[in-house]
Design a protein around this motif. Sequence first.
Motif, short mmCIF file in Angstrom:
data_model
loop_
_atom_site.label_atom_id
_atom_site.label_comp_id
_atom_site.label_asym_id
_atom_site.label_seq_id
_atom_site.Cartn_x
_atom_site.Cartn_y
_atom_site.Cartn_z
N MET A 119 0.80 -1.22 0.00
CA MET A 119 0.00 0.00 0.00
C MET A 119 0.84 1.28 0.00
N VAL A 120 1.95 1.28 0.74
CA VAL A 120 2.68 2.54 0.91
C VAL A 120 3.10 3.17 -0.42
N PRO A 121 3.69 2.43 -1.36
CA PRO A 121 4.04 3.09 -2.62
C PRO A 121 2.81 3.66 -3.33
N GLY A 122 1.67 2.95 -3.20
CA GLY A 122 0.44 3.42 -3.83
C GLY A 122 -0.08 4.70 -3.20
N ILE A 123 -0.09 4.75 -1.87
CA ILE A 123 -0.57 5.95 -1.18
C ILE A 123 0.33 7.14 -1.48
N LEU A 124 1.60 6.86 -1.63
CA LEU A 124 2.56 7.90 -1.98
C LEU A 124 2.17 8.54 -3.31
N VAL A 125 1.79 7.69 -4.25
CA VAL A 125 1.32 8.15 -5.55
C VAL A 125 0.11 9.06 -5.38
N LEU A 126 -0.80 8.60 -4.53
CA LEU A 126 -2.04 9.31 -4.29
C LEU A 126 -1.77 10.73 -3.81
N LEU A 127 -0.86 10.85 -2.84
CA LEU A 127 -0.70 12.19 -2.27
C LEU A 127 0.10 13.11 -3.19
N VAL A 128 1.06 12.58 -3.90
CA VAL A 128 1.78 13.43 -4.86
C VAL A 128 0.80 13.94 -5.91
N THR A 129 -0.08 13.05 -6.38
CA THR A 129 -1.04 13.42 -7.42
C THR A 129 -2.03 14.46 -6.92
N MET A 130 -2.65 14.16 -5.77
CA MET A 130 -3.72 15.03 -5.29
C MET A 130 -3.22 16.44 -5.03
N ILE A 131 -2.14 16.53 -4.30
CA ILE A 131 -1.67 17.86 -3.91
C ILE A 131 -1.24 18.67 -5.13
#
Lengths: 373, 300
Positions: free
Chosen positions: A181-193
């Motif tokens: 999950m961690v690499p995926g969530i990292l993607v999420l936050l870079v994208t969203m912000i």
Amino acid sequence: MKIILYIIQKEFKQIFRNKGMLPIIFVLPLLQLVILSNAATFEVKNIKFGYIDNDHTSTSRTLVEKFNASTYFDVLTDFPSEGLASSSMLNGEVDVVLEIPQYFERDLQKEKYNSLGITINAIDGAAAGVENVYVTQIVQNFNQNLKVDLLQVSDKQIQPITIETIPLFWYNETLNYKTFMVPGILVLLVTMITLFLSGMNIVREKEIGTLEQINVTPIKKSQFIIGKLFPFWVIGIGLLTIGLIIAKLIFDVPMVGSLVLMYFYTSIYILVILGIGLFISNFTDTQQQAMFIAWFFTVIFILMSGLFTPIESMPEWAQILTEFNPIKYFVEVMRMVMLKGSSFIDVLPQIIKTFLFAFIMNGLAVWSYKKTT
Amino acid sequence: MSITISNISKSYKNVKALQDISFEVKENELFGLIGPDGAGKTTLFRILTTLLIANEGTATVAGFDVISDYKMIRNSVGYMPGKFSLYQDLTVEENLNFFATIFGTTIEENYDLIKDIYVQIEPFKDRRAGKLSGGMKQKLALCCALIHKPKVLFLDEPTTGVDPVSRKEFWDMLKRLQQKGITILVSTPYMDEAALCDRIALIQAGKILEIDTPKAIVKHYSKPIYNVRANNMYQLINSLNDYEYNHSVYPFGEFVHYTDKRADFNQKELKMYLETKNLTDIEIEKTIATIEDTFMELAK
């Protein structure tokens, strides 16, 4: 060049003076990483388990004991009757009910065959499936042991040959969900912000009227756009860095692959996101509108990115759609490079596609920027 | 000619914002565009500052065509939009520096041009623009519009929402800028400011009504005009409106401006009429027409 540098400087000043926005940029994403990585898990644990023992023999008690010993089940209640068990399930107090029939032990010894009743609350279909697997495993295990106990010496010759499978879990040996999950969530936050901030940024100038003032100046559009978006590129890379540090320190996620490759890919990826952000801000008049549209696309992109649900299990048309989802490629690359140690050649298809997206999105954005102002 | 406008028309869907507008502004002139809200002043400004393209007609600013030479125009004009639009979260100095930089210049280079205005806001140069008072904001905006030494300055309703003292100060500043050789096109809904311009154009509903010097425009008003006053303003206006010979009735401060249809108007006759309407303290006296009277007459 001097002008671009000055705009970048001005942009950073404005970002750091925005007291409401600063924590959103830096604190919330990290909270998100820490909380989501721990919470967003598909492991089914703490299953509330109840049973109806109509047999009351040592065999039935051994079976219940097996469930008790399992870490997945919380053995809660011994229901005296089926009716009570069903009403308890209706109230949501138990998830799984095991019913052991009368004369379970006697029939098992006599006929070497018996059946058990299992009722599973299947409102959450996925969880019910997993629970079923756990129950089957325990019952099978119980079955094996039982055979040994019940077998008589004369039967030894006809003991069936069993085939045992011992799986090896590559790239994530302990099946640690956080590693996934961690690499995926990292993607999420870079994208969203980066998407939200860049989407809102140029609209903000429109809203306060400074864009009009800027348009009367001899500044070139390219200078203005680069100057406005570059800070968010930097913030995106910064977020990745902080995220990677947290992933290593708190979650101890293995980083097998090259960091340089990860940064290289991310730097192209952020260009795609900034292009989308600029495109959105060209078609909106207020920050609220921009935010709403950005949200809409992020939700679709994230749910179709393979971050939470595997793309392979989507219907075919949806799988085709995901081909156009940049987040999908970012998730793939991060997982491949971090966990598998993929090299540049392995992720080249993703890099090429992302580069193409960056080119198309920014082209569209700049073209529409010219048209609308 | 500093600005030439010929046959400019612009419409937004069904609304005709400008209809066949033509006029010229001379070099080093302070030209006023006078008209009520929605007359098309801002649209005209946006066309001249290359933010908007007209449907028909041509225009040049400082000798450059607004369409083919728009890049040259952007280098040589200053524009101050009606709405205060500087970066509220940057300080006074940072705002000024920002605009200087994107025009490829520095504050020092053109300091003498903005000096008069800048010294008034210099004590607050480290204050965020958003925290300035209305008059200060306006001075800062003017500084930002002047920082690159423009040949032509466009001011779109610069004094709307500004207190009377600041308004007067602002017009004094404009006069000084004019002396430094800058052509100024200013729009305002205030008729009293019109008298301070070299020439004015009265504009309404996208059409030019009249172009001339403020003095000449007033002379166009041929009818004798009377100040009327009584104890009850509301009833006075109603009574005058009901009067069969009235030509125009407009409230004007503490008076009502009244004109009569007849050439042989008799003040006593009107006084008697008003007395029958139970009005007391009636005063009637002849007065001089103002630009506002002219505007109202032309707009009729």
